[in-house]
Each structure stands twice: as C-alpha cells, then as structure tokens.
Design an enzyme around this catalytic site. Structure first.
Site, PDB file in Angstrom:
ATOM      1  N   GLU A  85      25.953  -0.598  23.651  1.00 60.40           N
ATOM      2  CA  GLU A  85      26.281  -2.023  23.573  1.00 60.40           C
ATOM      3  C   GLU A  85      27.756  -2.236  23.256  1.00 60.40           C
ATOM      4  O   GLU A  85      28.376  -3.156  23.775  1.00 60.40           O
ATOM      5  CB  GLU A  85      25.389  -2.727  22.536  1.00 60.40           C
ATOM      6  CG  GLU A  85      23.919  -2.773  22.924  1.00 60.40           C
ATOM      7  CD  GLU A  85      23.659  -3.501  24.240  1.00 60.40           C
ATOM      8  OE1 GLU A  85      24.505  -4.314  24.658  1.00 60.40           O
ATOM      9  OE2 GLU A  85      22.618  -3.245  24.868  1.00 60.40           O
TER      10      GLU A  85
ATOM     11  N   GLY B 297      39.795   1.510  27.426  1.00 65.98           N
ATOM     12  CA  GLY B 297      40.440   0.270  26.992  1.00 65.98           C
ATOM     13  C   GLY B 297      39.835  -0.302  25.719  1.00 65.98           C
ATOM     14  O   GLY B 297      38.822   0.183  25.213  1.00 65.98           O
ATOM     15  N   TYR B 298      40.482  -1.346  25.196  1.00 68.89           N
ATOM     16  CA  TYR B 298      40.033  -2.021  23.971  1.00 68.89           C
ATOM     17  C   TYR B 298      39.701  -0.976  22.891  1.00 68.89           C
ATOM     18  O   TYR B 298      38.563  -0.858  22.444  1.00 68.89           O
ATOM     19  CB  TYR B 298      38.825  -2.914  24.250  1.00 68.89           C
ATOM     20  CG  TYR B 298      39.132  -4.032  25.217  1.00 68.89           C
ATOM     21  CD1 TYR B 298      39.660  -5.245  24.771  1.00 68.89           C
ATOM     22  CD2 TYR B 298      38.923  -3.869  26.578  1.00 68.89           C
ATOM     23  CE1 TYR B 298      39.972  -6.264  25.662  1.00 68.89           C
ATOM     24  CE2 TYR B 298      39.235  -4.883  27.484  1.00 68.89           C
ATOM     25  CZ  TYR B 298      39.749  -6.074  27.005  1.00 68.89           C
ATOM     26  OH  TYR B 298      40.037  -7.079  27.887  1.00 68.89           O
TER      27      TYR B 298
ATOM     28  N   TYR C 101      26.172 -10.253  18.602  1.00 75.24           N
ATOM     29  CA  TYR C 101      25.545  -9.750  19.822  1.00 75.24           C
ATOM     30  C   TYR C 101      25.046  -8.320  19.634  1.00 75.24           C
ATOM     31  O   TYR C 101      23.875  -8.007  19.910  1.00 75.24           O
ATOM     32  CB  TYR C 101      26.537  -9.811  20.998  1.00 75.24           C
ATOM     33  CG  TYR C 101      26.018  -9.053  22.188  1.00 75.24           C
ATOM     34  CD1 TYR C 101      25.111  -9.643  23.051  1.00 75.24           C
ATOM     35  CD2 TYR C 101      26.362  -7.715  22.394  1.00 75.24           C
ATOM     36  CE1 TYR C 101      24.577  -8.929  24.106  1.00 75.24           C
ATOM     37  CE2 TYR C 101      25.838  -6.997  23.444  1.00 75.24           C
ATOM     38  CZ  TYR C 101      24.944  -7.610  24.297  1.00 75.24           C
ATOM     39  OH  TYR C 101      24.410  -6.894  25.325  1.00 75.24           O
TER      40      TYR C 101
ATOM     41  N   ASP D 252      25.236 -13.081  25.315  1.00 80.68           N
ATOM     42  CA  ASP D 252      26.508 -12.643  25.894  1.00 80.68           C
ATOM     43  C   ASP D 252      26.777 -13.511  27.132  1.00 80.68           C
ATOM     44  O   ASP D 252      26.066 -14.504  27.367  1.00 80.68           O
ATOM     45  CB  ASP D 252      26.493 -11.142  26.224  1.00 80.68           C
ATOM     46  CG  ASP D 252      25.525 -10.809  27.361  1.00 80.68           C
ATOM     47  OD1 ASP D 252      24.792 -11.705  27.824  1.00 80.68           O
ATOM     48  OD2 ASP D 252      25.506  -9.647  27.797  1.00 80.68           O
TER      49      ASP D 252
ATOM     50  N   GLU E 233      16.544  -7.565  27.085  1.00 83.43           N
ATOM     51  CA  GLU E 233      17.021  -6.756  28.221  1.00 83.43           C
ATOM     52  C   GLU E 233      16.715  -7.448  29.547  1.00 83.43           C
ATOM     53  O   GLU E 233      17.499  -7.367  30.500  1.00 83.43           O
ATOM     54  CB  GLU E 233      16.390  -5.366  28.189  1.00 83.43           C
ATOM     55  CG  GLU E 233      17.013  -4.488  27.130  1.00 83.43           C
ATOM     56  CD  GLU E 233      16.521  -3.060  27.205  1.00 83.43           C
ATOM     57  OE1 GLU E 233      17.332  -2.153  26.967  1.00 83.43           O
ATOM     58  OE2 GLU E 233      15.324  -2.840  27.482  1.00 83.43           O
TER      59      GLU E 233
ATOM     60  N   CYS F 230      21.091 -13.437  38.748  1.00 83.64           N
ATOM     61  CA  CYS F 230      21.718 -14.726  38.439  1.00 83.64           C
ATOM     62  C   CYS F 230      23.205 -14.472  38.174  1.00 83.64           C
ATOM     63  O   CYS F 230      23.724 -14.721  37.095  1.00 83.64           O
ATOM     64  CB  CYS F 230      21.036 -15.367  37.232  1.00 83.64           C
ATOM     65  SG  CYS F 230      21.421 -17.120  37.059  1.00 83.64           S
TER      66      CYS F 230
ATOM     67  N   CYS G 192      18.973 -16.576  44.196  1.00 82.43           N
ATOM     68  CA  CYS G 192      17.747 -17.251  43.765  1.00 82.43           C
ATOM     69  C   CYS G 192      16.521 -16.759  44.533  1.00 82.43           C
ATOM     70  O   CYS G 192      15.398 -16.790  44.014  1.00 82.43           O
ATOM     71  CB  CYS G 192      17.908 -18.764  43.912  1.00 82.43           C
ATOM     72  SG  CYS G 192      19.307 -19.407  42.964  1.00 82.43           S
TER      73      CYS G 192
ATOM     74  N   CYS H 121      13.689 -23.391  36.954  1.00 83.19           N
ATOM     75  CA  CYS H 121      15.142 -23.488  36.897  1.00 83.19           C
ATOM     76  C   CYS H 121      15.652 -24.838  37.411  1.00 83.19           C
ATOM     77  O   CYS H 121      15.499 -25.168  38.586  1.00 83.19           O
ATOM     78  CB  CYS H 121      15.744 -22.346  37.718  1.00 83.19           C
ATOM     79  SG  CYS H 121      17.526 -22.341  37.696  1.00 83.19           S
TER      80      CYS H 121
HETATM   81 FE1  SF4 Z   1      19.685 -18.133  38.352  1.00 89.49          FE
HETATM   82 FE2  SF4 Z   1      18.005 -20.183  38.492  1.00 89.49          FE
HETATM   83 FE3  SF4 Z   1      18.796 -18.986  40.724  1.00 89.49          FE
HETATM   84 FE4  SF4 Z   1      17.164 -17.712  39.063  1.00 89.49          FE
HETATM   85  S1  SF4 Z   1      16.713 -19.565  40.215  1.00 89.49           S
HETATM   86  S2  SF4 Z   1      19.004 -16.847  40.069  1.00 89.49           S
HETATM   87  S3  SF4 Z   1      17.881 -18.460  37.078  1.00 89.49           S
HETATM   88  S4  SF4 Z   1      20.091 -20.095  39.296  1.00 89.49           S
END
Ligand code: SF4
Length: 345
Positions: free
Chosen positions: A41, A85-86, A121, A139, A178, A188, A195, A204
C-alpha cells in the site's frame, strides 16, 4: 441506493474479476499478511501497479520481514527503493519498522495510524485486509467510483469518507475495499469509464445521466515551479565523486554535486552557479555535457551537466554501491551518451 444489492453485485464481480496481485496472498485464515499489505500500500500510493509489482518483489526479497527491514542500514533501504521516487516513503518505512521490531506489528487501525508515514488510507487498508477491521479506504480510485455512483461533481473528503463508510460491507471489509479499488483501477477509469464491463450500472447515477465521464470534475492542479541547476561530473558514469543529498525530497540518496541557479533564465547566472560549485569542490570545469529535465512533486528541474577536470583530492565511488535518484541516473545516461558519440574526424 439499494446498498445490500450493490454490495452483492460488486463483491460477486470481485470474486471473479479481481486482480491477481503478489501482495494478495492469504493465510489459512483468509487474511492477508500485514507486513506485505503495508509494503504494497505504501508503494502503490504514488507508483503504478505494473511498476509497483517489480518494486514489491525486489523489496520483499531484500527485506522479507519487518525485523530484516529494521535491521538494515537506511542506505540499503533506499537502494532497494531506487528509481521508485518519493523517497520519504522509504525513510518513513524504515523508521516505522524500527518501532515495530521493538513493539510488534499493530493489530488495528489506531496502531497503524500512529506509525511514521502511515495515513488514514494505509491504516484502513492494513486494518481491513489483514485484520478484518471495518475501516473504509479512500483513495483517488475510490473517490472517483463514489462520485459517479452518486453523480456528485465535486466530492469533498468528508462526503467521500462518509459514503465509503456507509457502503463498506461490515461482513467482509477487506474484500469490499479491494473490490472498490479494483473497479476504479480497471473499469471505472478516469477518462472513459467502461460501463459495459461494470457490475454496477443499475446503481449508478452517473451512468443514468448518460455522461459518466464528467464525474468528478477535474481538480485544479497546483502550478509547477521551474528550478534550474548545474551539476558536475567528476570521474566517469560508473565511478565518480558523489555527494549525499539532504532535504525532504531526496534526503539520504547520493548524486552528482549540484548547485541551484538563482534568478531568471540567463546564461550568466548559470555560469555563476557553476563557478560557485567548482570553487566549493576545488575543481576546474572542463566542458558541457548536456541538460536533463526531471519532474518531481510540483517541480520541473532543468539541470545542465558539466564535466570537471581531474580532482585527486575527491574520493570516487562506484555508482552500484550507492542509492541514486532517477534525476541522477538521467544525468549519468547523458554522460554515457556523450562518451558513446563517434569521433567527428
Ligand atoms: Fe463507473 Fe458507474 Fe460506469 Fe460503473 S456504471 S463504470 S460505476 S460510471
């Protein structure tokens, strides 16, 4: 929002489509190893998964346990982190390992949060994945998914954490975390959400709007500051005079002697910086080798590299023995290129 149905859809998708990553090994109890989760992480905070996988294997091979990490010199830790890095991440991990070697690994969110370099996080990730504690991670990937599920254009941290806490599956907090992270990383995605491959379109609101990609609104980025410098090569690309860097960005790493160029872009100022650097080291500057550019945390570095004359009073070190930043490796690549040029006549 039908939360139970949404949880079932996403965790079902994750069981079949979740990424197979080396830090996802589980013990007999179905939980992750906290040391591996922590290393992964921290690595993934600012490093892409493909590169993170390489660094993870390298780091675990060098320091298979928290005791091994605590017992190593800081320079060995930076060497294993070299190029990632960082570097504050590696220095903080080393300090945290020293505490854990004495007091043991924390078994919950608060204990992890108290360690150097561990924020909400990482603490939530380790607590949920390794100990089954009901802590929701937040995140960039999670924030984007939540922003789209609710069609909220400018999600604040407080709003996003509140929604993440509400949606978290209390029965399987690690798997839920996860699953949301994987959905954000693989389906997404920022510019063009896929989608058609998503298990959540019926839940959604951004999908229902017909324009899911407009959520969330882009953040205004901090301005990048240009910093100019000069560096001196004393020796060759394999064995040369190196100085240890200080400061929060590259502290503990080694590199070519550097001097910042003051003022606006002007050749006189570069020559003045070069003269200061040569005088400090007691060397004569021989020839320009070229310029490298490197971007680091809102800074664009432009460094002109020069070769210096012989300097018997300065010790030379083999590059392979010291941790160097990517900026310095770029400068050494420039040196190699310049010496590989065929003669003009
Ligand atoms: Fe993202 Fe909504 Fe598309 Fe699923 S349906 S990929 S949550 S925008």
């Amino acid at each position: 929002m039908n939360v139970p149905a949404l949880r079932a859809a996403l965790t079902g998708w994750f069981a079949n489509r979740g990424r197979d990553l080396p830090w996802r090994l589980t013990g007999d109890d179905g939980r992750r190893d906290p040391y591996r989760v922590w290393v992964a992480e921290v690595l993934l905070q600012q490093t892409q998964v493909v590169r993170g996988r390489v660094y993870f294997e390298r780091f675990l091979e060098a320091f298979p346990t928290v005791q091994a990490l605590a017992a190593a010199p800081q320079e060995a830790v930076l060497k294993a982190w070299e190029g990632c890095g960082y570097y504050a991440r590696a220095r903080n991990m080393h300090r945290a390992a020293a505490q854990m070697a004495v007091h043991g690994l924390p078994t919950g969110y608060a204990g992890w949060l108290a360690l150097p370099g561990v924020g909400p996080y990482t603490a939530a990730a380790v607590a949920s994945l390794a100990f089954g504690e009901g802590r929701a991670v937040l995140d960039g990937n999670v924030r984007r998914v939540l922003s789209r599920l609710y069609a909220v254009s400018q999600p604040t941290d407080a709003w996003a954490q509140g929604v993440a806490d509400t949606l978290l599956d209390p029965e399987r907090p690690g798997a839920w975390n996860e699953a949301v992270m994987d959905l954000g990383a693989t389906v997404c995605v920022p510019k063009s959400p896929r989608c058609g491959a998503c298990p959540l379109p019926t839940h959604c609101r951004a999908f229902a709007s017909g324009e899911p990609g407009i959520y969330p609104a882009p953040k205004v980025r901090a301005a990048v500051k240009e910093v100019r410098g000069v560096a001196l090569l004393i020796g060759d690309a394999e064995t040369l005079y190196l100085e240890q860097r200080a400061g929060s960005l590259l502290g503990g790493l080694w590199g070519l002697p550097l001097e910042e160029v003051q003022g606006d872009v002007h050749d006189d100022q570069e020559q003045a910086a070069l003269a200061r650097l040569g005088a400090r080291l007691g060397v004569a500057v021989a020839e320009p080798l070229g310029t490298v550019q490197h971007t680091m945390t809102h800074r664009q570095l432009n460094v002109s590299v020069y070769r210096a004359g012989a300097a018997l009073h300065l010790p030379l070190t083999a590059v392979a023995e010291r941790p160097l930043s990517r900026l310095d490796h770029k400068m050494l690549a420039l040196v190699k290129e310049s010496t590989a040029q065929p003669p003009l006549f």
